[in-house]
Scaffold this motif. Structure first.
Motif, PDB file in Angstrom:
ATOM      1  N   ASP A 326       7.022 -34.879  28.919  1.00 52.80           N
ATOM      2  CA  ASP A 326       8.343 -35.189  29.457  1.00 52.80           C
ATOM      3  C   ASP A 326       9.347 -35.307  28.309  1.00 52.80           C
ATOM      4  OD1 ASP A 326       7.629 -35.066  32.147  1.00 52.80           O
ATOM      5  OD2 ASP A 326       6.810 -37.093  32.090  1.00 52.80           O
ATOM      6  N   ARG A 327      10.013 -36.435  28.185  1.00 51.08           N
ATOM      7  CA  ARG A 327      11.020 -36.567  27.111  1.00 51.08           C
ATOM      8  C   ARG A 327      10.637 -37.675  26.128  1.00 51.08           C
ATOM      9  NH1 ARG A 327      13.047 -34.597  31.647  1.00 51.08           N
ATOM     10  NH2 ARG A 327      12.738 -36.565  32.745  1.00 51.08           N
ATOM     11  N   ARG A 328       9.344 -37.866  25.936  1.00 48.07           N
ATOM     12  CA  ARG A 328       8.870 -38.931  25.052  1.00 48.07           C
ATOM     13  C   ARG A 328       9.249 -38.651  23.593  1.00 48.07           C
ATOM     14  NH1 ARG A 328       5.231 -41.546  28.515  1.00 48.07           N
ATOM     15  NH2 ARG A 328       4.301 -40.117  30.040  1.00 48.07           N
ATOM     16  N   THR A 329       9.509 -39.721  22.863  1.00 47.52           N
ATOM     17  CA  THR A 329       9.818 -39.605  21.430  1.00 47.52           C
ATOM     18  C   THR A 329       8.507 -39.487  20.656  1.00 47.52           C
ATOM     19  OG1 THR A 329       9.745 -41.995  21.088  1.00 47.52           O
ATOM     20  CG2 THR A 329      11.877 -41.033  21.744  1.00 47.52           C
ATOM     21  N   GLU A 330       8.601 -39.087  19.388  1.00 46.24           N
ATOM     22  CA  GLU A 330       7.402 -38.960  18.550  1.00 46.24           C
ATOM     23  C   GLU A 330       6.702 -40.314  18.402  1.00 46.24           C
ATOM     24  OE1 GLU A 330       5.820 -36.360  17.433  1.00 46.24           O
ATOM     25  OE2 GLU A 330       7.299 -35.054  18.403  1.00 46.24           O
ATOM     26  N   GLY A 331       7.481 -41.395  18.345  1.00 45.70           N
ATOM     27  CA  GLY A 331       6.882 -42.723  18.251  1.00 45.70           C
ATOM     28  C   GLY A 331       6.057 -43.071  19.476  1.00 45.70           C
ATOM     29  N   GLU A 332       6.576 -42.743  20.661  1.00 47.53           N
ATOM     30  CA  GLU A 332       5.839 -42.989  21.904  1.00 47.53           C
ATOM     31  C   GLU A 332       4.547 -42.173  21.941  1.00 47.53           C
ATOM     32  OE1 GLU A 332       8.390 -43.224  25.633  1.00 47.53           O
ATOM     33  OE2 GLU A 332       9.786 -42.291  24.216  1.00 47.53           O
ATOM     34  N   ILE A 333       4.647 -40.918  21.518  1.00 52.72           N
ATOM     35  CA  ILE A 333       3.494 -40.022  21.558  1.00 52.72           C
ATOM     36  C   ILE A 333       2.415 -40.501  20.601  1.00 52.72           C
ATOM     37  CG2 ILE A 333       2.722 -37.683  21.004  1.00 52.72           C
ATOM     38  CD1 ILE A 333       5.520 -36.768  22.041  1.00 52.72           C
ATOM     39  N   GLU A 334       2.801 -40.941  19.429  1.00 54.81           N
ATOM     40  CA  GLU A 334       1.827 -41.425  18.458  1.00 54.81           C
ATOM     41  C   GLU A 334       1.114 -42.670  18.990  1.00 54.81           C
ATOM     42  OE1 GLU A 334      -0.640 -41.808  15.397  1.00 54.81           O
ATOM     43  OE2 GLU A 334       0.620 -40.073  15.866  1.00 54.81           O
ATOM     44  N   TYR A 335       1.866 -43.555  19.640  1.00 51.58           N
ATOM     45  CA  TYR A 335       1.252 -44.750  20.226  1.00 51.58           C
ATOM     46  C   TYR A 335       0.213 -44.361  21.284  1.00 51.58           C
ATOM     47  CZ  TYR A 335       0.638 -48.779  23.286  1.00 51.58           C
ATOM     48  OH  TYR A 335       0.082 -49.766  24.052  1.00 51.58           O
ATOM     49  N   LEU A 336       0.561 -43.412  22.143  1.00 48.74           N
ATOM     50  CA  LEU A 336      -0.366 -42.979  23.194  1.00 48.74           C
ATOM     51  C   LEU A 336      -1.619 -42.352  22.601  1.00 48.74           C
ATOM     52  CD1 LEU A 336       2.140 -41.460  25.790  1.00 48.74           C
ATOM     53  CD2 LEU A 336       0.843 -43.584  26.017  1.00 48.74           C
ATOM     54  N   ARG A 337      -1.465 -41.560  21.572  1.00 46.37           N
ATOM     55  CA  ARG A 337      -2.633 -40.918  20.962  1.00 46.37           C
ATOM     56  C   ARG A 337      -3.577 -41.951  20.341  1.00 46.37           C
ATOM     57  NH1 ARG A 337       0.753 -35.741  18.618  1.00 46.37           N
ATOM     58  NH2 ARG A 337       0.577 -34.489  20.520  1.00 46.37           N
ATOM     59  N   GLN A 338      -3.018 -43.045  19.842  1.00 43.55           N
ATOM     60  CA  GLN A 338      -3.859 -44.111  19.320  1.00 43.55           C
ATOM     61  C   GLN A 338      -4.671 -44.779  20.424  1.00 43.55           C
ATOM     62  OE1 GLN A 338      -1.204 -46.751  17.237  1.00 43.55           O
ATOM     63  NE2 GLN A 338      -0.784 -45.278  15.595  1.00 43.55           N
ATOM     64  N   GLN A 339      -4.201 -44.647  21.674  1.00 40.92           N
ATOM     65  CA  GLN A 339      -4.900 -45.193  22.829  1.00 40.92           C
ATOM     66  C   GLN A 339      -5.809 -44.158  23.494  1.00 40.92           C
ATOM     67  OE1 GLN A 339      -4.425 -48.470  23.386  1.00 40.92           O
ATOM     68  NE2 GLN A 339      -3.005 -48.431  21.658  1.00 40.92           N
ATOM     69  N   ASN A 340      -6.105 -43.051  22.800  1.00 45.61           N
ATOM     70  CA  ASN A 340      -6.955 -41.973  23.333  1.00 45.61           C
ATOM     71  C   ASN A 340      -6.304 -41.241  24.501  1.00 45.61           C
ATOM     72  OD1 ASN A 340      -9.173 -41.658  21.706  1.00 45.61           O
ATOM     73  ND2 ASN A 340     -10.441 -43.107  22.812  1.00 45.61           N
ATOM     74  N   ILE A 341      -4.979 -41.185  24.494  1.00 46.79           N
ATOM     75  CA  ILE A 341      -4.248 -40.471  25.537  1.00 46.79           C
ATOM     76  C   ILE A 341      -3.588 -39.247  24.919  1.00 46.79           C
ATOM     77  CG2 ILE A 341      -2.358 -40.604  27.208  1.00 46.79           C
ATOM     78  CD1 ILE A 341      -2.959 -43.681  27.269  1.00 46.79           C
ATOM     79  N   LEU A 342      -3.992 -38.071  25.385  1.00 43.34           N
ATOM     80  CA  LEU A 342      -3.480 -36.813  24.848  1.00 43.34           C
ATOM     81  C   LEU A 342      -2.127 -36.485  25.470  1.00 43.34           C
ATOM     82  CD1 LEU A 342      -6.778 -34.698  25.062  1.00 43.34           C
ATOM     83  CD2 LEU A 342      -5.943 -36.034  23.120  1.00 43.34           C
ATOM     84  N   VAL A 343      -1.240 -35.969  24.644  1.00 42.67           N
ATOM     85  CA  VAL A 343       0.082 -35.556  25.110  1.00 42.67           C
ATOM     86  C   VAL A 343       0.297 -34.118  24.647  1.00 42.67           C
ATOM     87  CG1 VAL A 343       2.557 -36.033  25.062  1.00 42.67           C
ATOM     88  CG2 VAL A 343       0.922 -37.928  24.858  1.00 42.67           C
ATOM     89  N   PRO A 344       0.504 -33.177  25.564  1.00 40.91           N
ATOM     90  CA  PRO A 344       0.638 -31.770  25.162  1.00 40.91           C
ATOM     91  C   PRO A 344       1.910 -31.514  24.376  1.00 40.91           C
ATOM     92  CG  PRO A 344       1.117 -32.026  27.491  1.00 40.91           C
ATOM     93  CD  PRO A 344       0.611 -33.351  27.022  1.00 40.91           C
ATOM     94  N   ASP A 345       1.902 -30.451  23.608  1.00 41.95           N
ATOM     95  CA  ASP A 345       3.068 -30.053  22.814  1.00 41.95           C
ATOM     96  C   ASP A 345       4.025 -29.218  23.658  1.00 41.95           C
ATOM     97  OD1 ASP A 345       4.518 -30.109  20.432  1.00 41.95           O
ATOM     98  OD2 ASP A 345       3.778 -28.140  19.822  1.00 41.95           O
ATOM     99  N   VAL A 346       4.017 -29.471  24.955  1.00 42.33           N
ATOM    100  CA  VAL A 346       4.958 -28.848  25.891  1.00 42.33           C
ATOM    101  C   VAL A 346       5.453 -29.946  26.824  1.00 42.33           C
ATOM    102  CG1 VAL A 346       3.906 -26.553  25.795  1.00 42.33           C
ATOM    103  CG2 VAL A 346       3.124 -28.197  27.509  1.00 42.33           C
ATOM    104  N   ALA A 347       6.597 -29.721  27.465  1.00 42.68           N
ATOM    105  CA  ALA A 347       7.239 -30.780  28.238  1.00 42.68           C
ATOM    106  C   ALA A 347       6.408 -31.223  29.445  1.00 42.68           C
ATOM    107  CB  ALA A 347       8.627 -30.325  28.688  1.00 42.68           C
ATOM    108  N   GLU A 348       5.757 -30.293  30.128  1.00 44.19           N
ATOM    109  CA  GLU A 348       4.987 -30.638  31.321  1.00 44.19           C
ATOM    110  C   GLU A 348       3.878 -29.621  31.515  1.00 44.19           C
ATOM    111  OE1 GLU A 348       7.445 -29.366  34.996  1.00 44.19           O
ATOM    112  OE2 GLU A 348       8.894 -30.126  33.551  1.00 44.19           O
ATOM    113  N   VAL A 349       2.957 -29.901  32.460  1.00 48.99           N
ATOM    114  CA  VAL A 349       1.750 -29.099  32.589  1.00 48.99           C
ATOM    115  C   VAL A 349       2.072 -27.640  32.918  1.00 48.99           C
ATOM    116  CG1 VAL A 349       1.396 -29.620  35.043  1.00 48.99           C
ATOM    117  CG2 VAL A 349      -0.563 -29.060  33.589  1.00 48.99           C
ATOM    118  N   GLU A 350       3.144 -27.369  33.694  1.00 50.88           N
ATOM    119  CA  GLU A 350       3.514 -25.989  34.021  1.00 50.88           C
ATOM    120  C   GLU A 350       3.767 -25.167  32.752  1.00 50.88           C
ATOM    121  OE1 GLU A 350       4.612 -28.570  35.597  1.00 50.88           O
ATOM    122  OE2 GLU A 350       4.512 -28.224  37.769  1.00 50.88           O
TER     123      GLU A 350
END
Length: 510
Positions: A326-350
């Motif tokens: 979606d529109r997450r910042t790099e800080g948000e994404i890094e926090y999620l990855r530390q929680q074992n949550i993957l975030v794609p390098d694209v805005a959404e699954v489509e």
């Protein structure tokens, strides 16, 4: 075909299912699944064929009466169902060869017939890509030959290899329109092949109805477009079952997951509830080694993944999550990855379907010029992005301002004066115009440089795929046809599937 199900606890009227090609009966060990299957078999003796791969490897006399059994023991050594199957296949192969030889005398250009062994060999080698089945001594002996050239007789195959061979052959040999009751369809099968094996087998016999009896929730989930029956318990004295029928678009209840947690398979939590959503249809093929569980919204995925991880000492299972960028910042994404949550390098699954390597792989599959197709798609996407840039900038700016507000509010406020002062401080410290300008300049740079990957990263637009004219360029009907083609490639699990899977995993940072 209408199937009357076994007697349901506290139910007066008989329970029936109609026109179902696949029924999955699932429950923990000891809940009466085998008895459930036996009850169905007794109702339809003229149609039912029971397939139990593990029992088939050992001596079985269940298919003959007492007199036949005595005669068989006196006149010939006992054989297992597996050995019986091999004998039947050899007989068919011999007969086909003789008939073909005679037919060629009249028509030398006649193509050889496709026998059941040919079909078994094709599917078997898909499941064991590093082995192959060959015919020795004419067509009588089967052997498996590895890449290093060593070979061994079919009788020395591993139980897993024999079971795959038997399952394919048993289904191919079933009578037309049979009702196939299959016990433990996953037994001795590696997790990477059990879903794809039954996909192949089901395609071979569309005339049959498959009834699977299993305790493997991951296998049950792989039987999409099926009717699922969850058995809780069985009363042997009353011959009644406590069960629940679930439609194919229903998720399994949490209680069942707790029952079957002993499967010891890592869990992947994803967004989505509707079985038609791209997340639920795509990710099981990208991560076949995981039990994929849709959780609904992204916040539920985040909460569940974190909670499941905190309980790891209890269940010992690895867990991950995937949420849209979606529109997450790099800080948000890094926090999620530390929680074992993957975030794609694209805005959404489509947007994963729009990755360059995915588009090019599908284009090559359809005999199109992959570079030309991608170049035109890229041009169209850049034009769309430019056209909608202002609205996209506003969306991203709103998200950043909202996150700044969330992180700036001080909850330790005791008086209204302190609150007013704090709000004024927030207003002075959040520079909306600067945020807007930075995002606008960055997006304009992506457009001017034709930075396709960066555009996919920030562009939230579910209509992007059809508006990019990708489907027209590939010569297919619509977005759904494009997705189905990708899924069919992934099911084949060949070179093209590896390319698509690698591109998507790379985008996810997996």
């Amino acid at each position: 075909m209408e199937i009357i199900l076994p007697c349901k606890l506290n139910s007066v009227e008989p329970i029936t299912v109609n026109d179902e090609n696949v029924l999955v009966v699932i429950g923990a060990n000891g809940t009466g699944k085998s008895s459930f299957g036996r009850d169905i078999a007794e109702r339809y003796p003229d149609f039912v064929e029971r397939i139990a791969a593990m029992r088939a490897l050992f001596i079985s006399t269940s298919s003959v009466n007492f007199r036949d059994m005595i005669s068989e023991r006196l006149l010939s050594p006992l054989v297992s169902d597996y050995e019986r199957l091999v004998l039947r296949l050899r007989e068919e192969e011999y007969e086909a060869a003789v008939n073909y030889k005679e037919a060629c005398k009249e028509n030398p250009s006649l193509l050889p017939p496709v026998t059941k062994i040919d079909k078994i060999q094709e599917i078997w080698e898909k499941m064991f890509p590093y082995n192959r089945l060959v015919r020795k001594s004419g067509f009588i002996e089967l052997a498996a030959t590895s890449k290093n050239g060593s070979s061994y007789n079919a009788s020395r195959m591993s139980d897993g290899e024999k079971i795959v061979f038997y399952l394919i052959g048993a289904v191919l040999n079933a009578k037309p329109n049979a009702l196939l009751v299959i016990e433990e369809p996953e037994i001795h099968l590696h997790t990477s092949i059990k879903g794809s094996l039954w996909d192949e087998i089901e395609m071979c016999r569309p005339d049959c109805t498959f009834i699977y009896l299993t305790h493997d929730i991951e296998f049950a989930s792989s039987r999409r477009h099926s009717k699922r029956i969850w058995i809780r318990s069985y009363d042997g004295d009353e011959k009644t079952w406590d069960y629940e029928i679930m439609e194919d678009n229903e998720s399994f209840p949490e209680e069942l997951y707790l029952e079957i947690l002993g499967s010891r398979k890592p869990v992947l939590f994803i967004e989505g509830t509707d079985q038609s959503s791209i997340d639920i249809r795509l990710y099981p093929h990208i991560f076949p080694e995981y039990m994929v569980k849709p959780m609904g919204g992204c916040q539920k995925v985040i909460e569940t993944t974190k909670a499941f991880g905190q309980l790891k000492d209890f269940h010992l299972l690895e867990s991950k999550g995937i949420v849209d960028r979606d529109r997450r910042t790099e800080g948000e994404i890094e926090y999620l990855r530390q929680q074992n949550i993957l975030v794609p390098d694209v805005a959404e699954v489509e947007n994963l379907l729009m990755l360059e390597d995915v588009i090019k792989t599908v284009a090559k599959r359809l005999m199109r010029n992959s570079d030309s197709v991608f170049r035109q798609v890229k041009e169209n996407v850049v034009k769309l992005f430019v056209k909608e840039m202002e609205s996209q900038v506003i969306l991203h700016a709103k998200h950043q301002v909202r996150k700044k507000l969330e992180t700036t509010v001080d909850r330790k406020i005791a008086t209204v004066e302190q609150l007013a002062e704090h709000v004024e401080m927030i207003r002075n410290n959040i520079h909306v115009h600067e945020i807007y300008k930075e995002i606008k300049n960055r997006f304009a740079s992506y457009a001017s440089q034709g930075d396709y990957q960066s555009i996919l990263r920030v562009y939230n637009q579910k209509g992007m795929l059809p508006q990019s004219r990708l489907c027209n360029l590939l010569g297919i009907n619509n977005k759904e046809s494009y997705l189905k083609l990708i899924l069919s490639i992934l099911k084949e699990d060949k070179k093209d599937a590896q390319a698509i899977r690698m591109a998507i995993k790379k985008s996810l940072g997996a």
